[in-house]
Design an enzyme around this catalytic site. Structure first.
Site, short mmCIF file in Angstrom:
data_model
loop_
_atom_site.label_atom_id
_atom_site.label_comp_id
_atom_site.label_asym_id
_atom_site.label_seq_id
_atom_site.Cartn_x
_atom_site.Cartn_y
_atom_site.Cartn_z
N GLU A 1 -8.02 1.29 -8.75
CA GLU A 1 -8.71 0.39 -9.58
C GLU A 1 -9.72 1.21 -10.52
O GLU A 1 -10.91 0.92 -10.51
CB GLU A 1 -9.70 -0.80 -8.86
CG GLU A 1 -8.61 -1.78 -8.17
CD GLU A 1 -9.62 -2.85 -7.70
OE1 GLU A 1 -10.56 -2.94 -7.81
OE2 GLU A 1 -8.79 -3.70 -7.14
N ASP B 1 -15.83 -0.37 -2.51
CA ASP B 1 -16.13 -1.48 -1.64
C ASP B 1 -15.89 -0.88 -0.19
O ASP B 1 -15.31 -1.89 0.43
CB ASP B 1 -15.65 -2.67 -2.03
CG ASP B 1 -16.27 -3.93 -1.18
OD1 ASP B 1 -17.30 -3.90 -0.68
OD2 ASP B 1 -15.44 -5.15 -1.06
N TYR C 1 -7.34 -11.13 -7.40
CA TYR C 1 -8.26 -11.94 -6.36
C TYR C 1 -8.17 -13.48 -6.93
O TYR C 1 -9.40 -13.98 -7.28
CB TYR C 1 -9.31 -11.28 -5.92
CG TYR C 1 -9.12 -10.30 -5.02
CD1 TYR C 1 -8.98 -10.34 -3.71
CD2 TYR C 1 -9.03 -8.65 -5.58
CE1 TYR C 1 -8.59 -9.15 -2.93
CE2 TYR C 1 -8.94 -7.92 -4.86
CZ TYR C 1 -8.74 -7.98 -3.30
OH TYR C 1 -8.18 -6.96 -2.48
N GLU D 1 -2.71 -5.77 -3.69
CA GLU D 1 -3.96 -6.39 -3.15
C GLU D 1 -4.28 -7.81 -3.37
O GLU D 1 -3.91 -8.21 -4.71
CB GLU D 1 -5.09 -5.77 -3.32
CG GLU D 1 -5.77 -4.24 -2.93
CD GLU D 1 -7.05 -3.78 -2.94
OE1 GLU D 1 -7.77 -4.66 -3.36
OE2 GLU D 1 -7.14 -2.68 -2.90
#
Length: 637
Positions: free
Chosen positions: A439, A198, A494, A530
């Site tokens: 990830e 991303d 997230y 994160e």
């Protein structure tokens, strides 16, 4: 597209794998450096198969004679330099050319001459005066070639570089290319580069290009490791030299910040003991942080003499079940994830941005960051050494998700990248941990043996630092195949953003469950590497809604409440995603890039920056016993 195109890429992959640049390129008493930065000639190969440059052998003559060319700054990504939409999103081969004069004095001295690229993204082939010098597979890390005897003196030299930014299943990061079926819906030659990460796939010659000299006998590498015994600092070193023709004499001197010699030796490897040493500390742990000694190495065979200076920070790193220790004292990561990313230059090296970022990190109280998701410029690592900012040094292994990404071809390349990364950054005291990936799909059965190999290999390269990878939110403790091999558990989640969007009330429950779940299963310290929310500057909503600055504040502070509960148990760090907004590929979920920064892309603070600043400085003060527990940063409902 692409018989010739893909064949050329295969050639690059096979040809390159064994050359690793060692020491940072700089002038010394015995070495000269000529930078080739500036304005280069540039052309993108827009032919359907992207192979016109090879068919017409553009490297054999001036690039201007091949067709339309433009000026291109180096270092810089090429994508945002023009108003050309095709060039911004270009995938395939681009060509660079630089004409230069070699100093006549270099011809009269018996010495070696090298050309070095600090980074070119992604595949690179280099020619000098029409003859191939070197190829390199991968971005973000340096490569070089010896040009002794190949330079013209008294006339111009032409340096030509072909670079291909295509990402395949076997690159790091990986990607794929798809070709929609021909017909009336797509133009001829249409294809799509699919990214598995991303962030924008900026490309080109993104860091400096240098010519440099060494004597015929030269220092090829220096490896330094340090230990502490009471107040004594112990510096172990090993010198590698090349060009040996006879007996070599060594002189090793260690001087302090006042240029006073504190230890010396006359052997190619050995131990230097420093009494009452000043240790290297992060700037949040000491009133005299980031103390650096200088190791001066001189070698001579009676004909040639080479000298190189290396900064040395005396410090140790250790991991226990619940702590991350620097110099035997607990360290807490008050951090962020970052990107090398800025307007116009993309990922190009930029000194003003570098210094601005360091100043902003200190203003915010940030004591650490991860080089998400690739190795950063050596100049940045040097700044972190000097300013006492701790670094988790990450490979470009982001987005390793599909079965083909775990092949033996991918594994061989990943090992080679780790070799290049550790070789380059092993002597930086600011680097306290290696991250081999971000990830990956660590639920896949293939991921276990793949990453076991990468992690164990990294430990053979450097046994003094812990090794980790960063877990994606899709994995769970009971099904993950890789975490059992790491030293520190690093987690990205997230909550209330990608999962349960808009529901801030779930964050404390889910974060607590996640952090405790990973610790209880693996009994290792945990870092939240994160977490965050997009916030578009100027959007204010109360009650908060997604993409507003208020929502970003409330999401972060819900995480803070859990961190405060577990940081005295097993949590050793919190790292917000992200330091600053950054560019991504265009999509319906991205409005001019990723907006999770607590700063804008232009490095202006969003509202969340102020609560982060308050929190981080308060935690630092608590650590030194100067302040009551942090609580005032919570936004009042």
């Amino acid at each position: 597209m692409n018989a010739r195109w893909s064949t050329t890429i295969q050639f690059v992959i096979v040809y390159v794998l064994k050359s690793h640049c060692m020491l940072y390129t700089k002038e010394t008493e015995s070495r000269e450096v000529k930078e080739l930065c500036g304005i280069w000639t540039f052309r993108a190969d827009t032919s359907e198969e992207r192979n016109l440059g090879f068919k017409e052998m553009w490297y054999t003559e001036s690039l201007a004679k091949t067709g339309d060319v433009i000026d291109m700054p180096v270092p810089s990504s090429f994508n945002d330099i023009t108003q050309n939409r095709t060039l911004r999103d270009f995938v395939g081969w681009v060509w660079y050319e630089k004409n230069f004069i070699a100093p006549k004095s270099w011809k009269t001295i018996k010495q070696r001459i090298f050309v070095k690229f600090e980074s070119a993204h992604y595949y690179s082939i280099v020619w000098l005066n029409g003859k191939q010098l070197v190829t390199h597979n991968g971005g973000h890390l340096p490569f070089q070639a010896e040009v002794t005897g190949k330079l013209n003196f008294g006339s111009r030299n032409r340096l030509t570089v072909a670079i291909n930014n295509t990402l395949s299943p076997h690159t790091l990061p990986p990607g794929t290319v798809t070709y929609p079926k021909p017909g009336n819906r797509y133009p001829k030659g249409y294809f799509v580069q699919n990214l598995q990460m991303d962030f924008f796939n900026y490309a080109g010659i993104q860091r400096p290009v240098k010519l440099y000299t060494t004597p015929m006998l030269y220092i090829d590498d220096i490896t330094v490791t340090t230990r502490i015994s009471g107040t004594t600092g112990i510096v172990n070193y090993n010198i590698t030299i090349k060009g040996i023709t006879s007996t070599v004499n060594y002189s090793i001197s260690l001087t302090d910040a006042d240029e006073i010699e504190v230890a010396k030796c006359l052997k190619p490897s050995g131990q230097l003991n420093v009494s009452n040493a000043n240790f290297w500390w992060p700037y949040t742990m000491s009133d005299r942080p980031a103390y650096l000694y200088t190791l001066t190495v001189k070698v001579t065979d009676g004909v040639s003499e080479d000298t190189y200076d290396l900064t040395v920070g005396i410090r140790t790193v250790e991991v226990t079940k619940t702590k991350f220790l620097i110099n035997d004292k607990p360290f807490y990561f008050l951090g962020v994830g970052k990107h090398e990313d800025a307007d116009i230059r993309g990922k190009g090296l930029d000194y003003p941005i570098m210094i601005k970022d360091i100043n902003l990190m200190k203003w915010l109280g940030i004591n650490s960051f991860r080089t998400s998701h690739y190795p950063y410029a050596e100049e940045i690592m040097d700044l972190c050494d000097r300013h006492g900012i701790v670094v988790i040094d990450e490979s470009p292994g982001v987005g390793i998700k599909e079965k083909e990404n775990f092949s033996n071809i991918s594994l061989a390349h990943h090992l080679d990248v780790m070799k290049e990364l550790v070789t380059r950054d092993k002597n930086h005291p600011s680097v306290v941990m290696w991250s081999v990936a971000n990830e990956p799909n660590s639920k896949r059965v293939e991921s276990g043996p793949y990453f076991k190999t990468v992690i164990e290999y990294t430990r053979t390269l450097d046994s003094t630092r812990p090794v980790t990878f960063v877990i994606g939110g899709g994995s769970q403790p009971d099904i993950d195949q890789v975490v059992k091999y790491v030293d520190v558990v690093c987690i990205n989640t997230y909550y209330s953003w990608y999962s349960d969007p808009g529901h801030l009330e779930v964050i404390q429950y889910q974060t607590n469950d996640s952090l405790r779940g990973w610790f209880n299963k693996y009994q290792r310290p945990v870092i939240q590497t994160e977490y965050g929310a997009d916030a578009i500057t100027g959007i204010h909503m109360d009650p908060p809604m997604m993409f507003s600055e208020e929502y970003q504040i409330d999401l972060l502070t819900e995480y803070f409440k859990v961190f405060d509960e577990v940081k005295n148990e097993f949590l050793v760090g919190e790292m917000i995603w992200n330091f600053a907004d950054f560019m991504t590929v265009q999509s319906t979920t991205r409005v001019g890039g990723n907006k999770k920064g607590i700063l804008t892309r232009q490095r202006q603070p969003k509202s969340a920056a102020w609560i982060v600043k308050q929190r981080y400085h308060q935690i630092r003060n608590v650590f030194f016993g100067k302040c009551e527990k942090p609580s005032a940063y919570y936004r009042q409902n």
